[in-house]
Design a protein around this motif. Structure first.
Motif, short mmCIF file in Angstrom:
data_model
loop_
_atom_site.label_atom_id
_atom_site.label_comp_id
_atom_site.label_asym_id
_atom_site.label_seq_id
_atom_site.Cartn_x
_atom_site.Cartn_y
_atom_site.Cartn_z
N GLY A 1 0.76 -1.43 0.20
CA GLY A 1 0.11 0.01 0.30
C GLY A 1 0.91 1.40 0.07
O GLY A 1 2.02 1.48 0.51
N HIS A 2 0.35 2.32 -0.42
CA HIS A 2 0.86 3.61 -0.61
C HIS A 2 0.12 4.47 0.33
O HIS A 2 -0.83 4.57 0.41
N VAL A 3 1.00 5.31 0.93
CA VAL A 3 0.34 6.55 1.91
C VAL A 3 0.47 7.57 1.75
O VAL A 3 1.66 8.02 1.56
N GLU A 4 -0.46 8.57 1.75
CA GLU A 4 -0.16 9.89 1.76
C GLU A 4 -0.11 10.70 3.08
O GLU A 4 -0.46 10.06 4.02
N PRO A 5 0.67 11.96 2.98
CA PRO A 5 0.67 12.52 4.40
C PRO A 5 -0.61 12.73 5.11
O PRO A 5 -0.76 12.37 6.12
N ASP A 6 -1.71 13.04 4.50
CA ASP A 6 -2.99 13.47 5.17
C ASP A 6 -3.54 12.14 5.80
O ASP A 6 -4.10 12.17 6.85
N GLU A 7 -3.17 11.09 5.02
CA GLU A 7 -3.82 9.87 5.51
C GLU A 7 -2.85 9.17 6.71
O GLU A 7 -3.54 8.81 7.78
N PHE A 8 -1.69 9.59 6.70
CA PHE A 8 -0.88 8.94 7.91
C PHE A 8 -1.15 9.85 9.08
O PHE A 8 -1.36 9.46 10.20
N ALA A 9 -1.38 10.90 8.85
CA ALA A 9 -1.68 12.12 9.99
C ALA A 9 -2.96 11.81 10.67
O ALA A 9 -3.12 11.82 11.70
N ALA A 10 -3.82 11.30 9.82
CA ALA A 10 -5.39 11.20 10.34
C ALA A 10 -5.57 9.70 10.89
O ALA A 10 -6.35 9.34 11.80
N ALA A 11 -4.48 8.83 10.74
CA ALA A 11 -4.65 7.35 11.02
C ALA A 11 -4.16 7.35 12.71
O ALA A 11 -3.48 8.13 12.87
N ALA A 12 -4.56 6.19 13.24
CA ALA A 12 -4.39 5.90 14.64
C ALA A 12 -3.78 4.76 14.52
O ALA A 12 -4.06 3.76 13.79
N PRO A 13 -2.70 4.49 15.43
CA PRO A 13 -1.79 3.16 15.63
C PRO A 13 -2.81 1.99 16.03
O PRO A 13 -3.85 2.38 17.05
N ASP A 14 -2.69 0.85 15.75
CA ASP A 14 -3.40 -0.09 16.43
C ASP A 14 -3.28 -0.22 18.25
O ASP A 14 -2.00 0.08 18.54
N PRO A 15 -4.34 -0.08 18.97
CA PRO A 15 -4.12 -0.14 20.01
C PRO A 15 -3.31 -1.34 21.12
O PRO A 15 -3.06 -1.17 22.12
N LEU A 16 -3.06 -2.18 20.17
CA LEU A 16 -2.36 -3.30 20.81
C LEU A 16 -0.90 -3.38 20.52
O LEU A 16 0.11 -4.32 20.78
N VAL A 17 -0.38 -2.32 19.76
CA VAL A 17 0.87 -2.36 19.11
C VAL A 17 2.15 -2.34 20.35
O VAL A 17 2.77 -3.09 20.29
N ARG A 18 1.63 -1.65 21.33
CA ARG A 18 2.63 -1.79 22.35
C ARG A 18 2.85 -2.97 23.25
O ARG A 18 3.68 -3.19 24.11
N HIS A 19 1.83 -3.63 23.13
CA HIS A 19 1.73 -5.10 23.71
C HIS A 19 1.71 -6.12 22.97
O HIS A 19 2.00 -7.43 23.52
N GLU A 20 1.88 -6.10 21.57
CA GLU A 20 1.86 -7.35 20.96
C GLU A 20 3.02 -8.27 21.03
O GLU A 20 2.71 -9.29 21.21
N THR A 21 4.09 -7.79 21.20
CA THR A 21 5.46 -8.76 21.21
C THR A 21 5.21 -9.37 22.69
O THR A 21 5.48 -10.66 22.54
N GLU A 22 4.86 -8.75 23.56
CA GLU A 22 4.58 -9.72 24.92
C GLU A 22 3.50 -10.46 24.67
O GLU A 22 3.75 -11.95 25.30
#
Length: 296
Positions: A191-212
Motif C-alpha cells: 500500500g501507498h500512504v499520503e501525508p494526510d492519510e498518515f496524520a489522520a490514522a491511529a496506531p493499533d491499540p495493541l501495538v505496544r503489547h503485541e510482542t509480549e
C-alpha cells in the motif's frame, strides 16, 4: 453467525515459499515467502495508513537513510539507526539521533527543508516462526532539526513513547522527518500512504503489547493455539497440529496463526467478534476463540 477461523492461503506450499490465496480460494505461491490474504471485507482489516502508523510507533527496527550517499561509506551519511522515534499530532515523525552523528550534522547545515531522508522499517515476528519478516515500510520526507521551544514538546512525546530512553540534551539531537510519502509491504499486502492519510490514522491499540502477548501465547498456551485448527472446517486436515502452530501477528481485529507440518506452512486468520480496544478486551476475545475451538 460469527466464524472465527478464516484460512488465508492454500493448504500447503511448494519448496519456494508458503502459498497464498488469490481471492477465489485457490492456492498460489509467492517467492517472497510470506502468506498473504485473499479478498477480505474492508471492515475486517486495517488500511495501509493505519498499518504504517502502527509500524512507525512500534518497536520494529528502523534505519535512517540520506539518499545520494554511498551505502558502502561506513563513516558517512548513508545509514544510521535512530535511538527513539515518535509521531507528532500533525503526522511528522520525530527521530532521536546522537548529536555528533552525520545525520544530525547534515540537518544542522542544510537549508531548511532541503535535506531528504528516508526511514526504512523492518518488522520481524517476535516469535520463532518460518519467514519471520512480517513487513517492511519506507517513509520518505525532509529532515530538519527540532529547535527552540519545540524541543520541550518533542521531549514529552519521546518520554511518553520511550519512558526509559534518552531524551534531547547535549548528547542528542531530535530531528523532524516531515512525512512526504510512505509505502508498506506486509502480511496484508502492499500500500501507498499520503501525508494526510498518515496524520489522520491511529496506531493499533495493541501495538505496544503485541510482542509480549504473542510470546506469552506461544510459550504458555501452545496447545490452545494449535487447537484453533478445529475452527477451520475442511481445512483442519492440513493444519499439522501435532507439529506446530505459532501465533505470528495480533491486532485489534484478530489473531493470525502460522501452521506448519511436513515442510508445508500456511496462515489462518481468526477474527474477533468485534474489534478490541485494549488488553482487557483482547483477553476476552482470545478466551472466546479458545472456547469456540474446544467446542468445535
Amino acid at each position: 453467525m460469527f466464524r472465527p477461523g478464516s484460512p488465508l492461503p492454500g493448504a500447503g506450499r511448494s519448496r519456494r515459499g508458503p502459498a497464498r490465496t488469490d481471492g477465489t480460494g485457490s492456492a498460489r505461491t509467492t517467492g517472497r515467502g510470506q502468506p498473504r490474504p485473499g479478498a477480505e471485507p474492508d471492515s475486517r482489516r486495517p488500511d495501509a495508513a493505519e498499518r504504517m502508523r502502527t509500524l512507525v510507533e512500534s518497536n520494529a527496527s528502523a534505519a535512517l537513510v540520506i539518499p545520494g550517499t554511498a551505502p558502502e561509506d561506513a563513516g558517512g551519511l548513508g545509514r544510521g539507526a535512530p535511538e527513539a522515534r515518535a509521531v507528532t499530532p500533525d503526522g511528522d515523525v520525530l527521530l532521536l539521533v546522537p548529536a555528533d552523528s552525520p545525520a544530525a550534522r547534515a540537518a544542522a547545515h542544510a537549508r531548511d527543508g532541503d535535506l531528504a531522508g528516508v526511514m526504512e522499517i523492518t518488522d520481524v515476528a517476535p516469535v520463532a516462526v518460518p519467514h519471520r519478516v512480517r513487513g517492511r515500510a519506507r517513509v520518505a520526507g525532509w529532515l530538519t532539526p527540532v529547535t527552540g521551544g519545540e524541543r520541550a514538546a518533542c521531549a514529552r512525546l519521546l518520554a511518553g513513547r520511550h519512558p526509559s530512553g534518552p531524551f534531547p540534551g547535549a548528547a542528542w539531537t531530535p530531528l523532524r522527518l516531515e512525512f512526504g510519502e510512505g509505502w508498506i509491504d506486509d502480511l496484508w499486502g502492499e500500500g501507498h500512504v499520503e501525508p494526510d492519510e498518515f496524520a489522520a490514522a491511529a496506531p493499533d491499540p495493541l501495538v505496544r503489547h503485541e510482542t509480549e502477548l504473542l510470546q506469552h501465547l506461544a510459550a504458555a498456551h501452545g496447545d490452545l493455539v494449535r487447537g484453533l485448527c478445529a475452527l477451520l472446517g475442511e481445512r483442519e486436515r492440513a493444519c499439522g497440529v501435532r507439529e506446530g502452530a505459532v501465533p505470528v501477528a495480533l491486532d485489534r481485529f484478530g489473531l493470525r496463526v502460522r501452521f506448519h507440518a511436513d515442510g508445508r506452512s500456511f496462515d489462518a486468520r481468526f477474527d474477533f467478534p468485534r474489534p478490541v480496544r485494549d488488553v482487557s478486551g483482547l483477553r476476552r476475545a482470545i478466551h472466546a476463540l479458545f472456547e469456540a475451538a474446544s467446542g468445535a
